[in-house]
Design an enzyme around this catalytic site. Structure first.
Site, PDB file in Angstrom:
ATOM      1  N   ARG A 115       0.825  -1.280   0.054  1.00 25.18           N
ATOM      2  CA  ARG A 115      -0.022   0.157  -0.104  1.00 25.18           C
ATOM      3  C   ARG A 115       0.927   1.222   0.097  1.00 25.18           C
ATOM      4  O   ARG A 115       0.369   2.438   0.143  1.00 25.18           O
ATOM      5  CB  ARG A 115      -1.077  -0.102   1.174  1.00 25.18           C
ATOM      6  CG  ARG A 115      -0.247  -0.150   2.560  1.00 25.18           C
ATOM      7  CD  ARG A 115      -1.342   0.203   3.644  1.00 25.18           C
ATOM      8  NE  ARG A 115      -0.357  -0.133   4.915  1.00 25.18           N
ATOM      9  CZ  ARG A 115      -0.609  -0.150   6.128  1.00 25.18           C
ATOM     10  NH1 ARG A 115      -1.879  -0.010   6.354  1.00 25.18           N
ATOM     11  NH2 ARG A 115       0.239  -0.228   6.999  1.00 25.18           N
ATOM     12  N   LYS A 131      17.654 -24.893  20.168  1.00 25.71           N
ATOM     13  CA  LYS A 131      16.677 -24.925  18.777  1.00 25.71           C
ATOM     14  C   LYS A 131      16.775 -26.598  18.356  1.00 25.71           C
ATOM     15  O   LYS A 131      17.909 -26.854  17.864  1.00 25.71           O
ATOM     16  CB  LYS A 131      17.036 -23.987  17.831  1.00 25.71           C
ATOM     17  CG  LYS A 131      16.058 -23.912  16.674  1.00 25.71           C
ATOM     18  CD  LYS A 131      16.367 -22.785  15.659  1.00 25.71           C
ATOM     19  CE  LYS A 131      15.224 -23.053  14.160  1.00 25.71           C
ATOM     20  NZ  LYS A 131      14.144 -22.846  14.710  1.00 25.71           N
ATOM     21  N   LYS A 161       8.793 -22.095  23.405  1.00 28.17           N
ATOM     22  CA  LYS A 161       9.989 -21.007  23.067  1.00 28.17           C
ATOM     23  C   LYS A 161      11.068 -20.857  24.385  1.00 28.17           C
ATOM     24  O   LYS A 161      10.603 -21.082  25.580  1.00 28.17           O
ATOM     25  CB  LYS A 161       9.212 -19.591  23.314  1.00 28.17           C
ATOM     26  CG  LYS A 161       8.354 -19.562  21.937  1.00 28.17           C
ATOM     27  CD  LYS A 161       8.627 -18.745  20.701  1.00 28.17           C
ATOM     28  CE  LYS A 161       7.821 -18.571  19.699  1.00 28.17           C
ATOM     29  NZ  LYS A 161       8.169 -18.802  18.185  1.00 28.17           N
ATOM     30  N   LYS A 220       0.489 -19.229   6.730  1.00 30.27           N
ATOM     31  CA  LYS A 220      -0.279 -19.496   7.966  1.00 30.27           C
ATOM     32  C   LYS A 220      -0.393 -18.289   8.761  1.00 30.27           C
ATOM     33  O   LYS A 220       0.470 -17.571   8.500  1.00 30.27           O
ATOM     34  CB  LYS A 220       0.367 -20.721   8.675  1.00 30.27           C
ATOM     35  CG  LYS A 220       1.809 -20.225   9.603  1.00 30.27           C
ATOM     36  CD  LYS A 220       2.231 -21.480  10.205  1.00 30.27           C
ATOM     37  CE  LYS A 220       1.948 -21.196  11.873  1.00 30.27           C
ATOM     38  NZ  LYS A 220       2.645 -20.246  12.368  1.00 30.27           N
ATOM     39  N   GLU A 259      12.591 -24.368  20.560  1.00 30.39           N
ATOM     40  CA  GLU A 259      13.151 -23.273  20.197  1.00 30.39           C
ATOM     41  C   GLU A 259      13.877 -22.482  21.342  1.00 30.39           C
ATOM     42  O   GLU A 259      13.452 -22.222  22.291  1.00 30.39           O
ATOM     43  CB  GLU A 259      11.881 -22.314  19.611  1.00 30.39           C
ATOM     44  CG  GLU A 259      11.177 -22.628  18.192  1.00 30.39           C
ATOM     45  CD  GLU A 259      10.412 -21.376  17.647  1.00 30.39           C
ATOM     46  OE1 GLU A 259      10.746 -20.776  16.996  1.00 30.39           O
ATOM     47  OE2 GLU A 259       9.370 -21.366  18.197  1.00 30.39           O
ATOM     48  N   ASP A 303       0.187 -21.517  17.285  1.00 26.87           N
ATOM     49  CA  ASP A 303       1.373 -20.860  16.650  1.00 26.87           C
ATOM     50  C   ASP A 303       2.300 -22.122  16.011  1.00 26.87           C
ATOM     51  O   ASP A 303       2.877 -22.200  14.861  1.00 26.87           O
ATOM     52  CB  ASP A 303       2.269 -20.288  17.442  1.00 26.87           C
ATOM     53  CG  ASP A 303       3.328 -19.341  16.644  1.00 26.87           C
ATOM     54  OD1 ASP A 303       3.114 -18.915  15.516  1.00 26.87           O
ATOM     55  OD2 ASP A 303       4.631 -19.661  17.009  1.00 26.87           O
ATOM     56  N   LYS A 345      10.734 -28.471   4.432  1.00 25.67           N
ATOM     57  CA  LYS A 345      11.938 -28.648   5.025  1.00 25.67           C
ATOM     58  C   LYS A 345      12.536 -29.933   4.440  1.00 25.67           C
ATOM     59  O   LYS A 345      11.665 -30.964   4.380  1.00 25.67           O
ATOM     60  CB  LYS A 345      11.909 -28.711   6.612  1.00 25.67           C
ATOM     61  CG  LYS A 345      11.879 -27.475   7.267  1.00 25.67           C
ATOM     62  CD  LYS A 345      11.994 -27.500   8.778  1.00 25.67           C
ATOM     63  CE  LYS A 345      11.489 -26.045   9.490  1.00 25.67           C
ATOM     64  NZ  LYS A 345      12.399 -25.038   9.502  1.00 25.67           N
ATOM     65  N   HIS A 348       2.646 -27.209  12.466  1.00 26.58           N
ATOM     66  CA  HIS A 348       4.056 -27.720  12.096  1.00 26.58           C
ATOM     67  C   HIS A 348       3.874 -29.319  12.818  1.00 26.58           C
ATOM     68  O   HIS A 348       4.231 -30.145  12.271  1.00 26.58           O
ATOM     69  CB  HIS A 348       4.978 -27.175  12.817  1.00 26.58           C
ATOM     70  CG  HIS A 348       5.140 -25.603  12.486  1.00 26.58           C
ATOM     71  ND1 HIS A 348       4.776 -25.281  11.041  1.00 26.58           N
ATOM     72  CD2 HIS A 348       5.404 -24.511  12.732  1.00 26.58           C
ATOM     73  CE1 HIS A 348       4.889 -24.186  10.754  1.00 26.58           C
ATOM     74  NE2 HIS A 348       5.078 -23.536  11.966  1.00 26.58           N
TER      75      HIS A 348
HETATM   76  C1  BG6 Z   1       6.706 -20.227  12.524  1.00 26.54           C
HETATM   77  C2  BG6 Z   1       5.816 -19.633  14.159  1.00 26.54           C
HETATM   78  O1  BG6 Z   1       5.305 -20.783  12.150  1.00 26.54           O
HETATM   79  O2  BG6 Z   1       7.533 -21.103  12.915  1.00 26.54           O
HETATM   80  C3  BG6 Z   1       7.264 -19.042  14.629  1.00 26.54           C
HETATM   81  O3  BG6 Z   1       5.018 -18.673  13.813  1.00 26.54           O
HETATM   82  C4  BG6 Z   1       8.357 -19.844  14.930  1.00 26.54           C
HETATM   83  O4  BG6 Z   1       6.828 -18.720  15.968  1.00 26.54           O
HETATM   84  C5  BG6 Z   1       8.664 -20.600  13.591  1.00 26.54           C
HETATM   85  O5  BG6 Z   1       9.233 -19.384  15.435  1.00 26.54           O
HETATM   86  C6  BG6 Z   1       9.659 -21.461  13.520  1.00 26.54           C
HETATM   87  O6  BG6 Z   1       9.974 -21.810  12.277  1.00 26.54           O
HETATM   88  P1  BG6 Z   1      11.695 -22.479  12.099  1.00 26.54           P
HETATM   89  O7  BG6 Z   1      11.613 -22.882  10.547  1.00 26.54           O
HETATM   90  O8  BG6 Z   1      12.368 -21.682  12.624  1.00 26.54           O
HETATM   91  O9  BG6 Z   1      11.731 -23.831  12.907  1.00 26.54           O
END
Ligand code: BG6
Length: 484
Positions: free
Chosen positions: A46, A332, A327, A149, A217, A236, A183, A241
């Site tokens: 925009r 990770k 989180k 998403k 994460e 989320d 992935k 996932h």
């Molecule tokens: C997203 C979430 O779908 O996936 C995030 O909204 C999350 O909160 C992310 O951090 C994680 O993705 P990846 O690929 O870093 O594992």
């Protein structure tokens, strides 16, 4: 007949996803020579930009997120693909601007991929307005829409969004993203299961004791607290996932690798998941979450969830699938651990705790992508057995430093019309049917487990350990070599 031109229309081109992922993924596919020969990329936003500002934006995005592959010569031709059109998403009049722009730049009949990389509250507007201007009709070339998403906030909103989508596009034109499916290692679950003969005979309740899916994460909510606090880990991460990973691990062999064959089997898994007992759930917040900017006072949004889930079908009846995601955790890591049953009769003394000595197949989704198979071996010079790992690491096995980003695969598949790695409407709705009652229960039921807290940098609340311990299991972390 020469191939038609393909136009990629990125709604929300000024946003974060386009900058970090979409433009770099397109560039990477471009240098690999995988994009259609006749291609144009139209950025939509925009802001009052012109084509030159768009090109500049794309260049900055590549310098920031793809500098290692950015080359002057390729950039000079890549940049010519871009143009910009102004659309203010809630204002129907401005879509005419997009239509005129496309009519101007298209070289005859063209195919169009609309990519919605915008705030979800505008999905409906964008789709309806494309419909009003007849921009989904496929006479001149194919028309496809990619939707990011989150798809809905709960079952009801997902169903209404699907209704809007289907009032304009046929399901075969719709590509709902779950980037985990892009992935490499998530796709490899299917190759591992269905391109080998050794796993499938034991891939069932007779041989497997439990399945664990960990998506941990180390980052906290950071600057995304405003969005996250209205969403939480169930919406989320788990709804999409984790349940997608479960469906890949648990599905029956599809008749082919074709999108519908695959998705028919995945949706059956989701439909077979037994309503989750609230006593089999853990919810928690990391210490300090409530102080983050953008988090509501006394927020009850969980940043961590642990669940025990059962799939009521012949293959999996009564075998627990443990799911956890959070989180601000220790590391990770995304991994799927398939824990096999104990030998029926153990004649060897073991050097370590019995639970750790069972065969474990670990699918290491990220980082250090690969597979580990834990087996028992005799310790030399002793009469003891110890667990050792047979390991495959992608960097060694495929001599590759870096795997392609998920968005590279997904964009390419959408352009090529392969929807196998995208979520069908019934999958989305089935997944909401699983998580909605848990979220609802946590918010309103007197049976809901209390909100736990966990230290940042830990593996989560002790209640999540307890969830497995009461079944005489423990969470396995194999891919990081940190077994408890
Ligand atoms: C997203 C979430 O779908 O996936 C995030 O909204 C999350 O909160 C992310 O951090 C994680 O993705 P990846 O690929 O870093 O594992």
């Amino acid at each position: 007949m020469a191939d038609k031109e393909t136009i990629i229309v990125i709604f929300g081109v000024t946003g974060d996803l386009a900058r970090r992922k979409l433009i770099p993924a397109l560039y990477s596919n471009y240098i690999k020579g995988r994009l259609p020969e006749k291609l144009k990329i139209v950025g939509i936003g925009r802001r009052d930009w012109d084509d030159a500002t768009m090109v500049d934006h794309a260049h900055k995005s590549l310098m920031e997120f793809a500098s290692s592959v950015l080359e002057d010569e390729t950039w000079e031709t890549f940049k010519q693909l871009f143009s910009y059109a102004l659309v203010n998403l809630p204002e129907p009049e401005t879509y005419q601007n997009l239509k005129d722009h496309l009519d101007n730049i298209e070289d005859g009949d063209a195919n169009r991929l609309y990519y919605l990389s915008i705030a979800p509250q505008f999905y409906g507007d964008a789709i309806e307005n494309l419909g009003k201007l007849d921009m989904a009709r496929e006479e001149a070339g194919w028309r496809r829409i990619v939707i990011e998403k989150p798809f809905g906030y709960d079952l009801e909103t997902a169903q209404s969004l699907n209704k809007i989508v289907h009032s304009v596009f046929d399901e075969s034109q719709v590509y709902r993203i779950d980037h985990y499916l892009g992935k490499e290692t998530a796709q490899n679950i299917l190759f591992m299961r269905f391109a080998n003969t050794i796993f499938e005979p034991i891939w069932n309740r007779s041989h497997i004791s439990n399945v664990q899916v960990t998506v941990a994460e180390s980052v906290d909510v950071g600057t995304r607290a405003g969005y996250y606090d209205g969403s939480g880990v169930m919406r989320d991460m788990i709804q999409n996932h984790l349940l997608q990973l479960v469906s890949l691990v648990a599905m029956e062999p599809p008749s082919s690798f074709d999108a519908d064959a695959l998705r028919n089997e995945k949706v059956k898994v989701l439909q077979s998941i037994r309503p989750v007992d609230l006593q089999d759930t853990v919810r928690a917040q990391y210490d300090g979450y409530l102080d983050a900017d953008g988090v509501a006072e006394n927020s009850s949004t969980p940043t961590y969830a642990g669940l025990k889930v059962f799939i009521d079908n012949w293959r999996w009846k009564d075998i627990p699938f443990y799911l956890r995601s959070g989180k601000a955790l220790h590391d990770k890591t995304t991994q799927v651990n398939i824990q096999f049953k104990r030998p029926p009769n153990n004649i060897f003394p073991l050097a370590e705790k019995e639970d750790l000595s069972r065969n474990l197949l670990s699918i290491c989704i990220q980082p250090d992508e690969g597979m580990h198979l834990t087996i028992q071996a005799k310790i030399p010079d002793e009469k003891l057995a110890k667990s050792v790992d047979m390991e495959v690491h992608y960097d060694n096995a495929f001599a590759t430093d870096e795997l392609p980003d998920a968005y590279e695969r997904l964009l390419l598949d959408a352009i090529n019309g392969d929807a196998a790695l995208f979520i069908r409407s019934d999958e989305i709705e089935s997944a909401w049917r699983i998580v909605d009652p848990i979220i609802e229960g946590w918010e309103n039921s007197s049976d809901a487990p209390a909100m736990q807290t966990y230290e940042k940098g830990s593996w989560g609340p002790s209640a999540a350990e307890q969830l497995l311990r009461k079944d005489e299991h423990i969470w396995r972390i194999s891919c990081l070599h940190e077994d408890e």
